[in-house]
Design a protein around this motif. Sequence first.
Motif, PDB file in Angstrom:
ATOM      1  N   ALA A 109       0.821  -1.204   0.000  1.00  0.00           N
ATOM      2  CA  ALA A 109       0.000   0.000   0.000  1.00  0.00           C
ATOM      3  C   ALA A 109       0.856   1.256   0.000  1.00  0.00           C
ATOM      4  O   ALA A 109       0.541   2.236  -0.680  1.00  0.00           O
ATOM      5  CB  ALA A 109      -0.933  -0.005   1.210  1.00  0.00           C
ATOM      6  N   MET A 110       1.925   1.246   0.766  1.00  0.00           N
ATOM      7  CA  MET A 110       2.760   2.428   0.871  1.00  0.00           C
ATOM      8  C   MET A 110       3.605   2.683  -0.378  1.00  0.00           C
ATOM      9  O   MET A 110       4.348   3.656  -0.435  1.00  0.00           O
ATOM     10  CB  MET A 110       3.648   2.358   2.120  1.00  0.00           C
ATOM     11  CG  MET A 110       2.854   2.485   3.411  1.00  0.00           C
ATOM     12  SD  MET A 110       1.720   3.902   3.464  1.00  0.00           S
ATOM     13  CE  MET A 110       2.862   5.270   3.436  1.00  0.00           C
ATOM     14  N   GLN A 111       3.469   1.833  -1.374  1.00  0.00           N
ATOM     15  CA  GLN A 111       4.124   2.068  -2.658  1.00  0.00           C
ATOM     16  C   GLN A 111       3.129   2.618  -3.678  1.00  0.00           C
ATOM     17  O   GLN A 111       3.510   2.966  -4.783  1.00  0.00           O
ATOM     18  CB  GLN A 111       4.763   0.777  -3.162  1.00  0.00           C
ATOM     19  CG  GLN A 111       5.885   0.311  -2.263  1.00  0.00           C
ATOM     20  CD  GLN A 111       6.425  -1.043  -2.673  1.00  0.00           C
ATOM     21  OE1 GLN A 111       6.028  -1.624  -3.664  1.00  0.00           O
ATOM     22  NE2 GLN A 111       7.350  -1.548  -1.882  1.00  0.00           N
ATOM     23  N   GLU A 112       1.859   2.684  -3.297  1.00  0.00           N
ATOM     24  CA  GLU A 112       0.805   3.188  -4.174  1.00  0.00           C
ATOM     25  C   GLU A 112       0.621   4.685  -3.937  1.00  0.00           C
ATOM     26  O   GLU A 112       0.228   5.091  -2.845  1.00  0.00           O
ATOM     27  CB  GLU A 112      -0.522   2.478  -3.872  1.00  0.00           C
ATOM     28  CG  GLU A 112      -0.579   1.051  -4.336  1.00  0.00           C
ATOM     29  CD  GLU A 112      -0.780   0.952  -5.836  1.00  0.00           C
ATOM     30  OE1 GLU A 112      -1.406   1.845  -6.432  1.00  0.00           O
ATOM     31  OE2 GLU A 112      -0.280  -0.032  -6.410  1.00  0.00           O
ATOM     32  N   ILE A 116      -0.957   6.660  -0.550  1.00  0.00           N
ATOM     33  CA  ILE A 116      -0.164   7.649   0.197  1.00  0.00           C
ATOM     34  C   ILE A 116      -0.916   8.981   0.257  1.00  0.00           C
ATOM     35  O   ILE A 116      -0.960   9.632   1.300  1.00  0.00           O
ATOM     36  CB  ILE A 116       1.236   7.821  -0.425  1.00  0.00           C
ATOM     37  CG1 ILE A 116       2.042   6.535  -0.233  1.00  0.00           C
ATOM     38  CG2 ILE A 116       1.966   9.019   0.178  1.00  0.00           C
ATOM     39  CD1 ILE A 116       3.341   6.494  -0.978  1.00  0.00           C
ATOM     40  N   GLU A 117      -1.550   9.358  -0.843  1.00  0.00           N
ATOM     41  CA  GLU A 117      -2.349  10.582  -0.859  1.00  0.00           C
ATOM     42  C   GLU A 117      -3.511  10.467   0.142  1.00  0.00           C
ATOM     43  O   GLU A 117      -3.820  11.411   0.872  1.00  0.00           O
ATOM     44  CB  GLU A 117      -2.884  10.823  -2.268  1.00  0.00           C
ATOM     45  CG  GLU A 117      -3.611  12.125  -2.432  1.00  0.00           C
ATOM     46  CD  GLU A 117      -4.096  12.339  -3.867  1.00  0.00           C
ATOM     47  OE1 GLU A 117      -4.800  13.351  -4.071  1.00  0.00           O
ATOM     48  OE2 GLU A 117      -3.791  11.533  -4.762  1.00  0.00           O
ATOM     49  N   GLN A 132       5.031  17.403   9.308  1.00  0.00           N
ATOM     50  CA  GLN A 132       4.904  16.890   7.955  1.00  0.00           C
ATOM     51  C   GLN A 132       6.057  15.928   7.675  1.00  0.00           C
ATOM     52  O   GLN A 132       7.216  16.322   7.682  1.00  0.00           O
ATOM     53  CB  GLN A 132       4.917  18.041   6.936  1.00  0.00           C
ATOM     54  CG  GLN A 132       3.738  18.970   7.072  1.00  0.00           C
ATOM     55  CD  GLN A 132       2.433  18.280   6.753  1.00  0.00           C
ATOM     56  OE1 GLN A 132       2.344  17.461   5.843  1.00  0.00           O
ATOM     57  NE2 GLN A 132       1.399  18.596   7.510  1.00  0.00           N
ATOM     58  N   LEU A 133       5.723  14.669   7.451  1.00  0.00           N
ATOM     59  CA  LEU A 133       6.731  13.659   7.158  1.00  0.00           C
ATOM     60  C   LEU A 133       6.811  13.426   5.663  1.00  0.00           C
ATOM     61  O   LEU A 133       5.812  13.538   4.956  1.00  0.00           O
ATOM     62  CB  LEU A 133       6.373  12.341   7.856  1.00  0.00           C
ATOM     63  CG  LEU A 133       6.274  12.370   9.375  1.00  0.00           C
ATOM     64  CD1 LEU A 133       5.818  11.010   9.894  1.00  0.00           C
ATOM     65  CD2 LEU A 133       7.590  12.761  10.005  1.00  0.00           C
ATOM     66  N   THR A 134       7.972  13.044   5.208  1.00  0.00           N
ATOM     67  CA  THR A 134       8.121  12.659   3.809  1.00  0.00           C
ATOM     68  C   THR A 134       7.552  11.264   3.634  1.00  0.00           C
ATOM     69  O   THR A 134       7.341  10.531   4.610  1.00  0.00           O
ATOM     70  CB  THR A 134       9.604  12.651   3.392  1.00  0.00           C
ATOM     71  OG1 THR A 134      10.271  11.616   4.132  1.00  0.00           O
ATOM     72  CG2 THR A 134      10.266  13.994   3.640  1.00  0.00           C
ATOM     73  N   ASP A 135       7.302  10.879   2.401  1.00  0.00           N
ATOM     74  CA  ASP A 135       6.801   9.532   2.125  1.00  0.00           C
ATOM     75  C   ASP A 135       7.775   8.474   2.645  1.00  0.00           C
ATOM     76  O   ASP A 135       7.365   7.443   3.164  1.00  0.00           O
ATOM     77  CB  ASP A 135       6.587   9.337   0.620  1.00  0.00           C
ATOM     78  CG  ASP A 135       5.455  10.186   0.078  1.00  0.00           C
ATOM     79  OD1 ASP A 135       4.638  10.676   0.897  1.00  0.00           O
ATOM     80  OD2 ASP A 135       5.375  10.352  -1.152  1.00  0.00           O
ATOM     81  N   LEU A 139       6.903   5.573   5.302  1.00  0.00           N
ATOM     82  CA  LEU A 139       7.160   4.177   4.948  1.00  0.00           C
ATOM     83  C   LEU A 139       8.075   3.517   5.972  1.00  0.00           C
ATOM     84  O   LEU A 139       7.837   2.386   6.390  1.00  0.00           O
ATOM     85  CB  LEU A 139       7.777   4.101   3.546  1.00  0.00           C
ATOM     86  CG  LEU A 139       8.001   2.710   2.969  1.00  0.00           C
ATOM     87  CD1 LEU A 139       6.704   1.928   2.934  1.00  0.00           C
ATOM     88  CD2 LEU A 139       8.594   2.810   1.579  1.00  0.00           C
ATOM     89  N   ALA A 140       9.107   4.221   6.420  1.00  0.00           N
ATOM     90  CA  ALA A 140      10.029   3.669   7.419  1.00  0.00           C
ATOM     91  C   ALA A 140       9.305   3.408   8.739  1.00  0.00           C
ATOM     92  O   ALA A 140       9.522   2.374   9.383  1.00  0.00           O
ATOM     93  CB  ALA A 140      11.204   4.622   7.635  1.00  0.00           C
ATOM     94  N   ALA A 141       8.431   4.317   9.145  1.00  0.00           N
ATOM     95  CA  ALA A 141       7.686   4.137  10.396  1.00  0.00           C
ATOM     96  C   ALA A 141       6.738   2.948  10.297  1.00  0.00           C
ATOM     97  O   ALA A 141       6.632   2.143  11.236  1.00  0.00           O
ATOM     98  CB  ALA A 141       6.904   5.411  10.732  1.00  0.00           C
ATOM     99  N   ILE A 142       6.077   2.798   9.167  1.00  0.00           N
ATOM    100  CA  ILE A 142       5.167   1.654   8.981  1.00  0.00           C
ATOM    101  C   ILE A 142       5.961   0.360   8.930  1.00  0.00           C
ATOM    102  O   ILE A 142       5.567  -0.647   9.522  1.00  0.00           O
ATOM    103  CB  ILE A 142       4.300   1.843   7.725  1.00  0.00           C
ATOM    104  CG1 ILE A 142       3.296   2.962   7.973  1.00  0.00           C
ATOM    105  CG2 ILE A 142       3.582   0.555   7.351  1.00  0.00           C
ATOM    106  CD1 ILE A 142       2.471   3.339   6.793  1.00  0.00           C
ATOM    107  N   GLN A 143       7.081   0.381   8.244  1.00  0.00           N
ATOM    108  CA  GLN A 143       7.943  -0.803   8.170  1.00  0.00           C
ATOM    109  C   GLN A 143       8.384  -1.229   9.560  1.00  0.00           C
ATOM    110  O   GLN A 143       8.367  -2.405   9.920  1.00  0.00           O
ATOM    111  CB  GLN A 143       9.172  -0.509   7.292  1.00  0.00           C
ATOM    112  CG  GLN A 143      10.088  -1.693   7.116  1.00  0.00           C
ATOM    113  CD  GLN A 143       9.463  -2.793   6.273  1.00  0.00           C
ATOM    114  OE1 GLN A 143       8.687  -2.523   5.389  1.00  0.00           O
ATOM    115  NE2 GLN A 143       9.800  -4.027   6.562  1.00  0.00           N
ATOM    116  N   GLU A 144       8.738  -0.245  10.395  1.00  0.00           N
ATOM    117  CA  GLU A 144       9.155  -0.542  11.766  1.00  0.00           C
ATOM    118  C   GLU A 144       8.010  -1.154  12.572  1.00  0.00           C
ATOM    119  O   GLU A 144       8.201  -2.127  13.292  1.00  0.00           O
ATOM    120  CB  GLU A 144       9.630   0.756  12.440  1.00  0.00           C
ATOM    121  CG  GLU A 144      10.146   0.559  13.850  1.00  0.00           C
ATOM    122  CD  GLU A 144      10.619   1.871  14.454  1.00  0.00           C
ATOM    123  OE1 GLU A 144      10.392   2.053  15.650  1.00  0.00           O
ATOM    124  OE2 GLU A 144      11.208   2.698  13.719  1.00  0.00           O
TER     125      GLU A 144
END
Length: 150
Positions: A109-112, A116-117, A132-135, A139-144
């Motif tokens: 999902a985080m690659q779509e 992300i929007e 405001q976080l970058t994509d 993604l890193a936070a979700i991966q963790e």
Amino acid sequence: MVTKCEVCTLLEKKYKCPTCNILYCSVACFKTHIDNCIPSVKSTEDPHVESSSTSGVHKFQTAETVPVDQLQLLRKSEALKELLRNPHLQEFLKTIDSSENPPRLMRKAMQEPLFIEFVDECLKVIEPTGIQLTDEQVLAAIQEDIENQE
């Protein structure tokens, strides 16, 4: 002024969902809506009404649990409603929700860009003054989180 269906936004509303009070025009719209229906939060101004903190809306609260009143703000976001009209996003969210392993699908999902929007718009509503976080940071936070759950 004619009130439009909150599901298809095309036709005049005829009915109201007994669970969340959303307005809809037909059985087809109700069937579309019911899969994602969220019970409305009852007013805490009435002393006879159960408060949202004891109503069972959040069964397993954590430090990251978003309060119900903030979640209710999502329903008012026109930008979010517009995104949710996209059939691709609807199917994607249904697939994640019905998955036996949602964290695994979150990687995809985080690659779509559309997902992300969607996430960014949700965060704007929930935390309008938030950082405001970058994509890549999201993604890193979700991966963790995924790695911690596995």
